[in-house]
Design a protein around this motif. Structure first.
Motif, PDB file in Angstrom:
ATOM      1  N   PHE A  95     -85.554 -60.365 -19.806  1.00 48.60           N
ATOM      2  CA  PHE A  95     -86.807 -59.814 -20.381  1.00 48.60           C
ATOM      3  C   PHE A  95     -87.919 -58.990 -19.336  1.00 48.60           C
ATOM      4  O   PHE A  95     -88.401 -58.180 -19.617  1.00 48.60           O
ATOM      5  CB  PHE A  95     -87.399 -61.035 -21.089  1.00 48.60           C
ATOM      6  CG  PHE A  95     -86.727 -61.162 -22.431  1.00 48.60           C
ATOM      7  CD1 PHE A  95     -86.607 -60.449 -23.478  1.00 48.60           C
ATOM      8  CD2 PHE A  95     -86.127 -62.691 -22.400  1.00 48.60           C
ATOM      9  CE1 PHE A  95     -85.937 -60.695 -24.736  1.00 48.60           C
ATOM     10  CE2 PHE A  95     -85.605 -62.820 -23.738  1.00 48.60           C
ATOM     11  CZ  PHE A  95     -85.380 -62.009 -25.022  1.00 48.60           C
ATOM     12  N   TYR A  99     -89.002 -55.248 -19.518  1.00 49.18           N
ATOM     13  CA  TYR A  99     -90.569 -54.775 -19.806  1.00 49.18           C
ATOM     14  C   TYR A  99     -90.749 -53.925 -18.517  1.00 49.18           C
ATOM     15  O   TYR A  99     -91.728 -52.775 -19.129  1.00 49.18           O
ATOM     16  CB  TYR A  99     -91.327 -56.238 -19.730  1.00 49.18           C
ATOM     17  CG  TYR A  99     -90.902 -56.962 -20.704  1.00 49.18           C
ATOM     18  CD1 TYR A  99     -90.792 -56.846 -22.133  1.00 49.18           C
ATOM     19  CD2 TYR A  99     -91.279 -58.438 -20.689  1.00 49.18           C
ATOM     20  CE1 TYR A  99     -90.508 -57.677 -23.204  1.00 49.18           C
ATOM     21  CE2 TYR A  99     -91.197 -59.396 -21.605  1.00 49.18           C
ATOM     22  CZ  TYR A  99     -90.550 -59.125 -23.071  1.00 49.18           C
ATOM     23  OH  TYR A  99     -90.434 -59.779 -23.751  1.00 49.18           O
ATOM     24  N   LEU A 127     -95.711 -55.324 -25.335  1.00 51.66           N
ATOM     25  CA  LEU A 127     -94.794 -56.021 -24.438  1.00 51.66           C
ATOM     26  C   LEU A 127     -95.705 -57.116 -23.713  1.00 51.66           C
ATOM     27  O   LEU A 127     -94.793 -58.123 -23.376  1.00 51.66           O
ATOM     28  CB  LEU A 127     -94.690 -54.843 -23.328  1.00 51.66           C
ATOM     29  CG  LEU A 127     -93.742 -53.667 -23.697  1.00 51.66           C
ATOM     30  CD1 LEU A 127     -93.140 -52.923 -22.347  1.00 51.66           C
ATOM     31  CD2 LEU A 127     -92.219 -54.277 -24.136  1.00 51.66           C
ATOM     32  N   SER A 130     -95.112 -59.889 -26.277  1.00 46.44           N
ATOM     33  CA  SER A 130     -93.658 -60.380 -26.050  1.00 46.44           C
ATOM     34  C   SER A 130     -93.568 -61.190 -24.779  1.00 46.44           C
ATOM     35  O   SER A 130     -92.908 -62.268 -24.825  1.00 46.44           O
ATOM     36  CB  SER A 130     -92.894 -59.207 -25.984  1.00 46.44           C
ATOM     37  OG  SER A 130     -92.862 -58.331 -27.141  1.00 46.44           O
ATOM     38  N   VAL A 133     -94.469 -64.560 -25.394  1.00 45.81           N
ATOM     39  CA  VAL A 133     -93.628 -65.500 -25.970  1.00 45.81           C
ATOM     40  C   VAL A 133     -92.251 -65.880 -25.101  1.00 45.81           C
ATOM     41  O   VAL A 133     -91.786 -66.880 -25.250  1.00 45.81           O
ATOM     42  CB  VAL A 133     -93.134 -64.813 -27.276  1.00 45.81           C
ATOM     43  CG1 VAL A 133     -92.254 -65.649 -28.343  1.00 45.81           C
ATOM     44  CG2 VAL A 133     -94.454 -64.758 -28.273  1.00 45.81           C
ATOM     45  N   THR A 134     -91.766 -64.912 -24.588  1.00 41.13           N
ATOM     46  CA  THR A 134     -90.578 -65.002 -23.702  1.00 41.13           C
ATOM     47  C   THR A 134     -90.708 -65.419 -22.436  1.00 41.13           C
ATOM     48  O   THR A 134     -89.750 -66.341 -21.818  1.00 41.13           O
ATOM     49  CB  THR A 134     -89.744 -63.525 -23.798  1.00 41.13           C
ATOM     50  OG1 THR A 134     -90.630 -62.533 -23.066  1.00 41.13           O
ATOM     51  CG2 THR A 134     -89.625 -63.029 -25.183  1.00 41.13           C
TER      52      THR A 134
END
Length: 344
Positions: A95, A99, A127, A130, A133-134
């Motif tokens: 991830f 990104y 991004l 995101s 969260v990741t």
């Protein structure tokens, strides 16, 4: 550990697997080489104070030390945990690299085509959301939940601002109001869990019920029209009644077959009831009656009455039959349990 010889043989085996000579292990444990030799020949036991150091040097657990055998189950669990940690780290790297690549490509394209940074900020904030969260929860050691949720909330606001800066318009204030109402629910549930810690499920469900009304009220205020009390409020109330019924059924103490039968029965009758109610509330809709779901002659003849298809009857009949079967099995099982344990 009743016999000394198996213990000594086990210590010798683990020493060789760890790549130590007797002298090297003795130096690591600050004992003499003859002490190690006595352990392995079964002439003496290590002092209890040395157990943690021995386990560390020989890569064994204290349980394995005292039982003089490998704990295969513990090793399997450790390997599974290690594989899971490696998988999580791999996805984090994936991830993160994705990104960075996306940001670099969008940065170059935005500058090359428009000669300025405009929609790039939308990509950046999206991004970043995101990432919250990741990746962010795995990078924090303390307060993971609240920190990640706080960062995500800030990124949502920045994303909204970046979208408004790019397209313009007069919708920003209303959007911020909707966003604020939306964030009330997760933060409220977190506050209940963090500061109260009791009855989290019913309190969270009650909060979600009130939150739905609040969100609809804000949207109705922003969009205008009289649809809140005439349409949204009654439909929302009917839906929440069904949700609360599901919750109450889940609280019933009974066997799994009986509970599954009650759930399926509730679903069987909730679907046509909700369809009929929504058709009654919404103007201009063809309204099926609840009795239409029991018109078996239409099902057998595959006959459609206006917009009410015989397929609806087939689905209803299958669900009803399944719920009756589960209820019967659950009732039989409950009777057998009561007869087997009459004093429970």
């Amino acid at each position: 550990m009743n016999e000394k010889e198996p213990f000594g043989a086990y210590i010798r085996q683990k020493r060789l697997e760890a790549g130590f000579t007797q002298k090297e292990l003795a130096e690591a444990l600050f004992v003499t080489e003859s002490t190690i030799s006595k352990w392995e020949r079964g002439l003496s036991y290590p002092d209890v104070s040395l157990v943690p150091a021995i386990c560390q040097k020989l890569n064994i657990s204290e349980h394995e030390f005292f039982t003089a055998c490998d704990d295969d189950q513990a090793h399997l669990q450790e390997k599974a945990a290690s594989r899971w940690r490696a998988l999580v780290k791999g996805w984090q790297r994936f991830f993160l690299v994705s990104y960075v690549i996306a940001l670099a490509v969008c940065f170059v394209c935005n500058l090359a085509v428009f000669h300025t940074l405009s929609w790039f900020w939308i990509v950046l904030t999206a991004l970043a959301l995101s990432f919250c969260v990741t990746n962010l929860p795995f990078l924090l050691h303390k307060y993971k939940g609240v920190a990640s949720m706080g960062a995500a909330s800030a990124c949502l606001l920045l994303l909204l601002l970046s979208c408004w800066a790019y397209v313009g318009g007069y919708w920003l204030g209303g959007s911020i109001a909707v966003l604020a109402v939306c964030l009330v629910l997760p933060w409220g549930i977190w506050a209940v869990w963090r500061f109260y810690g009791k009855h989290v499920a019913p309190l969270s469900l009650a909060m979600a019920s009130l939150w739905v009304y609040g969100l609809l009220a804000v949207i109705a205020q922003l969009t205008g029209g009289g649809w809140f009390f005439s349409t949204a409020f009654p439909i929302c109330t009917a839906g929440l009644v069904i949700v609360w019924l599901y919750y109450l059924v889940g609280r019933i103490r009974c066997n799994s077959r009986l509970k599954a039968g009650i759930f399926l029965t509730l679903t069987t009758f909730a679907v046509p009831a909700m369809n009929c109610f929504c058709a009654w509330v919404l103007p201009g809709q063809s309204r099926p009656y609840f009795s239409d779901y029991f018109a078996w002659e239409n099902l057998l003849a595959r006959h459609t009455v206006e917009n009410f298809s015989w397929v609806n009857l087939l689905v209803f009949a299958i669900m009803l039959a399944g719920s009756l079967v589960l209820l019967a099995l659950g009732a039989v099982y409950a009777v057998r349990q009561r007869n087997a344990y009459p004093h429970r």
